[in-house]
Design a protein around this motif. Sequence first.
Motif, PDB file in Angstrom:
ATOM      1  N   LEU A   1      13.010 -28.854   9.413  1.00  0.00           N
ATOM      2  CA  LEU A   1      13.541 -29.225   8.100  1.00  0.00           C
ATOM      3  C   LEU A   1      13.762 -27.971   7.270  1.00  0.00           C
ATOM      4  N   LEU A   2      14.965 -27.818   6.743  1.00  0.00           N
ATOM      5  CA  LEU A   2      15.321 -26.692   5.886  1.00  0.00           C
ATOM      6  C   LEU A   2      15.420 -27.178   4.449  1.00  0.00           C
ATOM      7  N   LEU A   3      14.645 -26.562   3.568  1.00  0.00           N
ATOM      8  CA  LEU A   3      14.693 -26.867   2.136  1.00  0.00           C
ATOM      9  C   LEU A   3      15.273 -25.634   1.457  1.00  0.00           C
ATOM     10  N   THR A   4      16.510 -25.725   0.971  1.00  0.00           N
ATOM     11  CA  THR A   4      17.189 -24.515   0.500  1.00  0.00           C
ATOM     12  C   THR A   4      17.806 -24.664  -0.888  1.00  0.00           C
ATOM     13  N   ASP A   5      17.752 -23.562  -1.624  1.00  0.00           N
ATOM     14  CA  ASP A   5      18.474 -23.455  -2.894  1.00  0.00           C
ATOM     15  C   ASP A   5      19.955 -23.215  -2.580  1.00  0.00           C
ATOM     16  N   LEU A   6      20.818 -23.434  -3.553  1.00  0.00           N
ATOM     17  CA  LEU A   6      22.249 -23.211  -3.338  1.00  0.00           C
ATOM     18  C   LEU A   6      22.691 -21.837  -3.833  1.00  0.00           C
ATOM     19  N   SER A   7      22.203 -21.416  -5.002  1.00  0.00           N
ATOM     20  CA  SER A   7      22.632 -20.138  -5.588  1.00  0.00           C
ATOM     21  C   SER A   7      21.640 -19.046  -5.232  1.00  0.00           C
ATOM     22  N   MET A   8      22.027 -18.190  -4.279  1.00  0.00           N
ATOM     23  CA  MET A   8      21.163 -17.086  -3.857  1.00  0.00           C
ATOM     24  C   MET A   8      22.016 -15.861  -3.573  1.00  0.00           C
TER      25      MET A   8
ATOM     26  N   GLU B   1      26.212 -22.183   8.517  1.00  0.00           N
ATOM     27  CA  GLU B   1      25.712 -21.461   9.689  1.00  0.00           C
ATOM     28  C   GLU B   1      24.699 -22.302  10.462  1.00  0.00           C
ATOM     29  N   VAL B   2      23.838 -22.986   9.728  1.00  0.00           N
ATOM     30  CA  VAL B   2      22.814 -23.809  10.377  1.00  0.00           C
ATOM     31  C   VAL B   2      23.451 -24.946  11.148  1.00  0.00           C
ATOM     32  N   ARG B   3      24.492 -25.561  10.581  1.00  0.00           N
ATOM     33  CA  ARG B   3      25.162 -26.666  11.265  1.00  0.00           C
ATOM     34  C   ARG B   3      25.736 -26.221  12.608  1.00  0.00           C
ATOM     35  N   GLN B   4      26.165 -24.938  12.688  1.00  0.00           N
ATOM     36  CA  GLN B   4      26.742 -24.433  13.925  1.00  0.00           C
ATOM     37  C   GLN B   4      25.670 -23.967  14.907  1.00  0.00           C
ATOM     38  N   ARG B   5      24.691 -23.221  14.404  1.00  0.00           N
ATOM     39  CA  ARG B   5      23.696 -22.604  15.293  1.00  0.00           C
ATOM     40  C   ARG B   5      22.532 -23.541  15.630  1.00  0.00           C
TER      41      ARG B   5
ATOM     42  N   ILE C   1      18.457 -29.173  13.006  1.00  0.00           N
ATOM     43  CA  ILE C   1      17.679 -28.984  11.783  1.00  0.00           C
ATOM     44  C   ILE C   1      18.243 -29.859  10.669  1.00  0.00           C
ATOM     45  N   GLN C   2      17.356 -30.603  10.016  1.00  0.00           N
ATOM     46  CA  GLN C   2      17.775 -31.422   8.886  1.00  0.00           C
ATOM     47  C   GLN C   2      17.604 -30.621   7.591  1.00  0.00           C
ATOM     48  N   ILE C   3      18.471 -30.911   6.606  1.00  0.00           N
ATOM     49  CA  ILE C   3      18.552 -30.057   5.418  1.00  0.00           C
ATOM     50  C   ILE C   3      18.384 -30.878   4.141  1.00  0.00           C
ATOM     51  N   VAL C   4      17.584 -30.315   3.234  1.00  0.00           N
ATOM     52  CA  VAL C   4      17.444 -30.860   1.890  1.00  0.00           C
ATOM     53  C   VAL C   4      17.813 -29.747   0.914  1.00  0.00           C
TER      54      VAL C   4
ATOM     55  N   TYR D   1      29.185 -29.722  -6.079  1.00  0.00           N
ATOM     56  CA  TYR D   1      28.107 -29.120  -5.271  1.00  0.00           C
ATOM     57  C   TYR D   1      27.400 -30.199  -4.453  1.00  0.00           C
ATOM     58  N   VAL D   2      27.171 -31.339  -5.096  1.00  0.00           N
ATOM     59  CA  VAL D   2      26.511 -32.443  -4.398  1.00  0.00           C
ATOM     60  C   VAL D   2      27.352 -32.884  -3.211  1.00  0.00           C
ATOM     61  N   GLN D   3      28.657 -33.079  -3.459  1.00  0.00           N
ATOM     62  CA  GLN D   3      29.566 -33.534  -2.414  1.00  0.00           C
ATOM     63  C   GLN D   3      29.631 -32.537  -1.253  1.00  0.00           C
ATOM     64  N   GLU D   4      29.695 -31.261  -1.571  1.00  0.00           N
ATOM     65  CA  GLU D   4      29.775 -30.234  -0.531  1.00  0.00           C
ATOM     66  C   GLU D   4      28.502 -30.201   0.310  1.00  0.00           C
ATOM     67  N   ALA D   5      27.355 -30.296  -0.372  1.00  0.00           N
ATOM     68  CA  ALA D   5      26.082 -30.278   0.347  1.00  0.00           C
ATOM     69  C   ALA D   5      25.953 -31.485   1.278  1.00  0.00           C
ATOM     70  N   LEU D   6      26.327 -32.658   0.785  1.00  0.00           N
ATOM     71  CA  LEU D   6      26.256 -33.870   1.599  1.00  0.00           C
ATOM     72  C   LEU D   6      27.261 -33.825   2.747  1.00  0.00           C
ATOM     73  N   ARG D   7      28.442 -33.253   2.480  1.00  0.00           N
ATOM     74  CA  ARG D   7      29.453 -33.137   3.525  1.00  0.00           C
ATOM     75  C   ARG D   7      28.968 -32.262   4.673  1.00  0.00           C
ATOM     76  N   LEU D   8      28.150 -31.248   4.321  1.00  0.00           N
ATOM     77  CA  LEU D   8      27.623 -30.336   5.332  1.00  0.00           C
ATOM     78  C   LEU D   8      26.377 -30.899   6.022  1.00  0.00           C
ATOM     79  N   GLY D   9      25.977 -32.110   5.661  1.00  0.00           N
ATOM     80  CA  GLY D   9      24.900 -32.763   6.401  1.00  0.00           C
ATOM     81  C   GLY D   9      23.565 -32.826   5.712  1.00  0.00           C
ATOM     82  N   ALA D  10      23.488 -32.448   4.425  1.00  0.00           N
ATOM     83  CA  ALA D  10      22.204 -32.550   3.725  1.00  0.00           C
ATOM     84  C   ALA D  10      21.765 -34.014   3.650  1.00  0.00           C
ATOM     85  N   ILE D  11      20.488 -34.272   3.915  1.00  0.00           N
ATOM     86  CA  ILE D  11      20.008 -35.655   3.858  1.00  0.00           C
ATOM     87  C   ILE D  11      19.501 -36.022   2.473  1.00  0.00           C
ATOM     88  N   ASP D  12      19.279 -35.010   1.615  1.00  0.00           N
ATOM     89  CA  ASP D  12      18.818 -35.304   0.256  1.00  0.00           C
ATOM     90  C   ASP D  12      19.189 -34.146  -0.652  1.00  0.00           C
TER      91      ASP D  12
END
Length: 450
Positions: free
Chosen positions: A51-58, A69-73, A77-80, A90-101
């Motif tokens: 499980l990856l718990l990540t900030d967006l602005s870094m 990158e995680v989606r490819q490699r 791994i599930q992402i929050v 931002y919400v839409q982009e994160a969900l489109r990339l597979g974030a579960i929350d």
Amino acid sequence: MIRVLIVDDEKIVRKGLVSFMPWQDFGMVVAGEANNGENALQFMESNRVDLLLTDLSMPVMSGIELMREVRQRHPHIQIVVLTLHQDFEYVQEALRLGAIDYIAKTQLEKEQFEDVLSRIASLMVMKDSLNGPPIQQYEIGRVDELFVLYALHQQSDDLKSAISLPKEAVEADVGVWYWTDMMSNAVAPNPNYALICFKDLKDMDRKSLLRLLRVYRKNDLFYDYDPSLPIQFVNSRIILSRGNDEMGYEMNTVKQRWLSSEWILDDQIFEHMIQELRLMKLQPIRLTRIFFSLTDEWNRLYYQILSNPIVVEDFFSSWVQFEAWLRASRETIRQANSKPQYSIEIQNSITKAMNLAQQMMDQPVSAGEMAKMVNMSSSYFSQCFKQIAGQNYTDYIRYIRMERAKEYLKNTTKTIQWIAEQVGYNDEKYFSRLFRDQVGVLPSDYRQKK
């Protein structure tokens, strides 16, 4: 066990999440943390992450770039997403990339931590059920007993390879596995593991089960485990009803009792004290620390009569092992301290005097004054002290004072005058001269070398 990686450029955020979120309650453990996307990817190359718990602005690499990158490699791994951004895009982009929350930092309060992790755990199970076998293999609540294997040494996270486990074993925590059918796959006895059978589990939900396994490991396993038994049986309801708070004991009182000589010379007192100590159920690490300190004091008290110092183990896997060490240490001191020509009462009085000398090191207590404290005549006290302690009272006092002064010089930055006063000398120059005569160098030179 779900292994979590936390990625945020703010250290205080990362540390707060690691420290305050109730990870273990939901079968999770923080495997690592990173301050940007690139470091996170490097970590994932050599460490398992679920499980990856990540900030967006870094800086360096944003959370969105990291997710791509995680989606490819690492597609498993599930992402929050954890961020300050409230923008719908931002919400839409994160969900489109597979974030579960998606969790807004501004809405994350301490009282919500449990709800947040509960939601994440449920979403992970839901997604796993669509993509493959579920994380949870047993229908908790329908079984009456559970077999649990605890690793007694937790230095490594890859303990499973060291022992043959049933195929259906589920990892509940680092170094903890459980399964339901004992008859199909028995585990061979191993001194590094404890096999426990928990009874009376009917209607217990998964959260309560994980709490049971954690509470038992923290409070009871050390004291219950008997290496002579291949398996031990435990009533689950009793464990949960006890709570998990260590009783409040005054540790200075405990230490003073174990610094006395009574337990060395009197079998009945020793047996009472050892049972009393077990009933306290101190945390194993706390118990070990206390007896590390006590061992130093015993060696200082009995240095003159011991052929070799008492050595405490770095780690005790069980009360059985600890008690065996304590009994052996007692026998070593008792044999070294045994003087058949003196009664037990006299030996006890001299040992008490040695103990008092340690406690009153900063006070000018003469041999005559000490004799009165232990109810002996001055002349007979001096005679007995030299025979039992191995040197006369004055030399003993000087020795223990200099040993304590060495500790202060090595481990503190206190002034020489302060140290001199702590070990019973008001005159710094006089203390320095005595120290040089005893140790071979001045206190200042000793400190510089050490």
